[in-house]
Design an enzyme around this catalytic site. Structure first.
Site, PDB file in Angstrom:
ATOM      1  N   LYS A   1     -13.382   1.400  -3.839  1.00  0.00           N
ATOM      2  CA  LYS A   1     -14.429   1.811  -2.896  1.00  0.00           C
ATOM      3  C   LYS A   1     -15.555   2.524  -3.649  1.00  0.00           C
ATOM      4  O   LYS A   1     -16.729   2.305  -3.399  1.00  0.00           O
ATOM      5  CB  LYS A   1     -13.852   2.766  -1.851  1.00  0.00           C
ATOM      6  CG  LYS A   1     -13.034   2.094  -0.777  1.00  0.00           C
ATOM      7  CD  LYS A   1     -12.666   3.108   0.281  1.00  0.00           C
ATOM      8  CE  LYS A   1     -11.656   2.554   1.259  1.00  0.00           C
ATOM      9  NZ  LYS A   1     -11.028   3.574   2.085  1.00  0.00           N
TER      10      LYS A   1
ATOM     11  N   HIS B   1       6.938 -27.486   1.443  1.00  0.00           N
ATOM     12  CA  HIS B   1       6.070 -28.516   0.871  1.00  0.00           C
ATOM     13  C   HIS B   1       4.932 -27.893   0.082  1.00  0.00           C
ATOM     14  O   HIS B   1       3.889 -28.519  -0.118  1.00  0.00           O
ATOM     15  CB  HIS B   1       5.542 -29.407   2.004  1.00  0.00           C
ATOM     16  CG  HIS B   1       6.670 -29.991   2.809  1.00  0.00           C
ATOM     17  ND1 HIS B   1       7.315 -31.149   2.443  1.00  0.00           N
ATOM     18  CD2 HIS B   1       7.315 -29.523   3.900  1.00  0.00           C
ATOM     19  CE1 HIS B   1       8.293 -31.396   3.304  1.00  0.00           C
ATOM     20  NE2 HIS B   1       8.310 -30.412   4.198  1.00  0.00           N
TER      21      HIS B   1
ATOM     22  N   GLU C   1       0.843  -1.194   0.000  1.00  0.00           N
ATOM     23  CA  GLU C   1       0.000   0.000   0.000  1.00  0.00           C
ATOM     24  C   GLU C   1       0.884   1.252   0.000  1.00  0.00           C
ATOM     25  O   GLU C   1       0.484   2.297  -0.497  1.00  0.00           O
ATOM     26  CB  GLU C   1      -0.948  -0.003   1.215  1.00  0.00           C
ATOM     27  CG  GLU C   1      -2.183   0.860   0.989  1.00  0.00           C
ATOM     28  CD  GLU C   1      -3.276   0.642   2.032  1.00  0.00           C
ATOM     29  OE1 GLU C   1      -4.365   0.192   1.671  1.00  0.00           O
ATOM     30  OE2 GLU C   1      -3.043   0.933   3.217  1.00  0.00           O
TER      31      GLU C   1
HETATM   32  O1  LIG Z   1      -8.695   2.679   9.744  1.00  0.00           O
HETATM   33  P1  LIG Z   1      -9.639   2.917   8.629  1.00  0.00           P
HETATM   34  O2  LIG Z   1      -9.862   4.373   8.368  1.00  0.00           O
HETATM   35  O3  LIG Z   1     -10.921   2.194   8.857  1.00  0.00           O
HETATM   36  O4  LIG Z   1      -8.986   2.356   7.314  1.00  0.00           O
HETATM   37  C1  LIG Z   1      -8.713   1.004   7.149  1.00  0.00           C
HETATM   38  C2  LIG Z   1      -7.783   0.789   5.983  1.00  0.00           C
HETATM   39  O5  LIG Z   1      -8.351   1.317   4.796  1.00  0.00           O
HETATM   40  C3  LIG Z   1      -7.341   1.983   4.044  1.00  0.00           C
HETATM   41  O6  LIG Z   1      -7.508   3.338   4.223  1.00  0.00           O
HETATM   42  C4  LIG Z   1      -7.456   1.732   2.607  1.00  0.00           C
HETATM   43  O7  LIG Z   1      -7.589   0.388   2.334  1.00  0.00           O
HETATM   44  C5  LIG Z   1      -6.048   1.505   4.674  1.00  0.00           C
HETATM   45  O8  LIG Z   1      -5.003   2.341   4.404  1.00  0.00           O
HETATM   46  C6  LIG Z   1      -6.459   1.468   6.098  1.00  0.00           C
HETATM   47  O9  LIG Z   1      -5.543   0.805   6.897  1.00  0.00           O
END
Ligand SMILES: O=P(O)(O)OC[C@H]1O[C@](O)(CO)[C@@H](O)[C@@H]1O
Length: 613
Positions: free
Chosen positions: A526, A421, A392
């Site tokens: 998202k 394995h 990320e």
């Molecule tokens: O802590 P939050 O705001 O719920 O985000 C959870 C996760 O979602 C992200 O923002 C994106 O996947 C990550 O960087 C983060 O760790």
């Protein structure tokens, strides 16, 4: 006819029941290779000393020279480059990465630039320009380094509060309101990504066999997964401390997990607010919910700590403390490693050594994957934890100057010798698209527990033999590796490893000129998920209208798409119908799902309110 009806309705009021129910084939098809452009490319092409890491690019290939296979020269290289941190009992061996002296020399200016960038970051520079944020996870274990007194107090106050709260829970000064146990016995942690991976890794690595509170995780919006966790708790739900973790306080998966758990509490006649704890940014949706509903406690997540570097914030520390893990030792280990990784002498700085090896091994463009192999069951989740931290952070389309670079470094792994394995066969002989990081733990068992299962040999000796056998076998076939060795898995060494990799990622990001602290790519998925749910609502509205007619008007998929003004979304509409039909929603589908054109759909009940809204 598939006749499926159930509890679902588009809205909750006034339901009128119905009677009816290109042709180029490459040896590495998924890999993108670039024109040589890095120092690594240039120096490798001119160096005969160590094995090339990439056999498919003519500039880097060539027969392995006898030099790197000479055991004495290899031993000398091992000794020359071995890094040891005495206080931490940590060693780093980079001798099986084939960088040359020329490469190290050419990297030096870049490394110095990266050290400067890290220094500025620690001084409070806006190191995450897109989000206009400081990046301060290093301050969490050295609060005296914060750029101002206010941040220092914030960190120290939060740490004290975590320790006090954990102590009160463990000693039953704070009790669940209606549990026969008279104390909290379980933690249910709800969170995802950086709000789950660190706590999961640390629980697996460090929780004692009989912790004061056992921990479980809900880290997804999978209803069956959530049901499983709740079912496993059974009557112990009454003595479960639910910790909801979300920096933003608005992540849908976490919100859904919370709503599901709150429903389980209602169904069991329990008062959630007396057992709920929130870890989130001040004034986030989650924070406000927790405040208004009067949850048991709230802990802050700081704006300047990213999810994937939040293990040493309340996110990681609170669950760890509740499991009886010494969090001050974790912080001390991380602080010691931070100190070591501030060195501007590459060979004295383990994070710089890692970053330099990554750069060499993956040509500074992620051309090879990093396989992380801890030879210790308790470190099983380290590779999963690193996967987010590294990918990320480094997987970015644009560099800091706006050039399209599509950077990244793929991380995967499980554990040795188990993977021996599974996929080690391919690593040894198959596609050469990786380098390995071995994680070795010297102490096999607590003292006094070992025994010889055959003369002179323990079970742990086998694990040791498997690790070094695999390392040698890979190297003899020109597969490069790094080895990180710790004496024991302790809060201190785990804290140090977290800090080591955080800094290595920071340095590597500076080397390749990208912003390691944002994640714009996650937003696309998202947004698309939100669009699917919005389309589902439109489909339901259209179906509701048709289903409220007399007689009911079953609709084909084309008709639904047309009425949704979304003919181009017909495939998604089909999938929405298929998903709802499989889940006992108030939906009646005629025809066969296998031949979508034959499908006709209507709702088993119509919602008059929605129709006239
Ligand atoms: O802590 P939050 O705001 O719920 O985000 C959870 C996760 O979602 C992200 O923002 C994106 O996947 C990550 O960087 C983060 O760790």
């Amino acid at each position: 006819m598939a006749s499926i009806s159930g509890a679902f309705s588009p809205s909750s009021t006034l339901l009128r029941p119905r009677r009816h129910q290109s042709g180029v084939i490459s040896a590495f098809p998924l890999r993108r290779f670039r024109q040589p452009q890095s120092i690594a490319d240039l120096s490798r092409s001119s160096s005969p000393s160590y094995p090339s890491s990439s056999s498919n690019n003519s500039l880097k290939s060539g027969p392995a020279s006898p030099v790197e296979k000479d055991p004495i020269k290899l031993w000398n290289r091992y000794v020359d480059w071995l890094y040891q941190h005495k206080d931490l009992g940590l060693f780093l061996d980079v001798s099986r990465i084939g960088f040359t002296d020329e490469f190290v020399e050419k990297m030096e200016p870049k490394m110095q630039k990266a050290f400067n960038a890290m220094k500025e970051l620690e001084k409070g520079a806006i190191a995450n320009p897109d989000e206009s944020r400081m990046v301060g996870h290093y301050w969490l274990r050295s609060p005296h380094l914060t750029p101002n007194r206010y941040l220092k107090d914030q960190i120290e106050r939060t740490l004290d509060k975590i320790c006090e709260f954990a102590e009160a829970i463990i000693s039953a000064k704070i009790k669940p309101p209606s549990s026969p146990a008279g104390r909290f016995t379980q933690i249910l942690s709800v969170g995802i990504g950086g709000s789950a991976l660190g706590p999961q890794f640390v629980a697996e690595a460090l929780a004692p066999d009989n912790p004061p509170l056992k921990i479980r995780f809900i880290d997804n919006t999978d209803p069956a997964g959530i049901d499983h966790q709740v079912a496993q708790l059974g009557p112990e739900l009454a003595s479960t401390l639910v910790i909801v973790i979300s920096k933003s306080g608005g992540t849908p998966e976490t919100r859904n997990g919370l709503l599901e758990v709150q429903k389980a509490f209602r169904d069991a006649g329990l008062n959630f607010s007396k057992q709920g704890v929130a870890i989130t940014q001040e004034n986030s949706l989650l924070d406000n919910t927790a405040r208004i509903e009067g949850w048991l406690a709230r802990f802050p997540m700081f704006d300047w700590v990213g999810g994937r570097t939040s293990e040493m914030s309340a996110v990681g520390l609170l669950p760890a403390a509740l499991q009886g893990i010494d969090i001050r030792e974790m912080l001390a280990g991380a602080a010691l490693m931070d100190e070591a990784t501030r060195s501007t002498v590459v060979r004295n700085n383990p994070a710089a050594l890692l970053a330099m090896c990554w750069y060499w091994a993956s040509d500074g463009v992620g051309s090879k994957d990093m396989v992380v192999l801890p030879y210790k069951d308790s470190l099983l989740l380290f590779s999963r934890y690193l996967q987010q931290l590294v990918m990320e952070s480094l997987g970015k389309e644009l560099d800091l100057d706006g050039n399209r670079v599509n950077q990244g470094l793929t991380v995967y792994g499980n554990k040795g010798s188990t993977d021996q394995h599974a996929y080690i066969q391919q690593l040894r002989e198959g596609v050469h698209n990786f380098f390995v990081t071995f994680i070795e733990v010297l102490r096999d068992r607590p003292p006094g527990h070992d025994w010889e299962l055959e003369p002179g040999v323990t079970c742990g000796d086998y694990l040791f033999g498997m690790l070094h056998g695999t390392r040698s076998a890979l190297y003899s076939n020109d597969r490069e590796s790094i080895s990180v060795t710790v004496e024991e898995v302790t809060p201190r060494s785990v804290g140090a490893m977290v800090a080591l990799y955080e800094r290595a990622v920071g340095i590597y990001a500076a080397l390749v000129n990208i912003n390691a602290y944002h994640q714009p790519g996650v937003e696309a998925g998202k947004k698309a998920a939100g669009e699917v749910l919005a389309l589902q609502k439109r489909v339901l509205t259209v179906l509701n209208e048709a289903s409220c007619k007399e007689p009911v008007e079953p609709l084909t998929l084309d008709e639904i798409a047309d009425r949704c003004h979304a003919p181009e979304e017909i495939e998604m509409i089909y999938k929405i119908i298929q998903h709802m039909a499989a889940n006992d929603r108030a939906l009646i589908a005629e025809g066969s799902c296998g031949s979508p054109r034959s499908v006709k759909v209507f709702l088993g009940e119509c919602n008059i309110d929605e129709l006239y809204a």
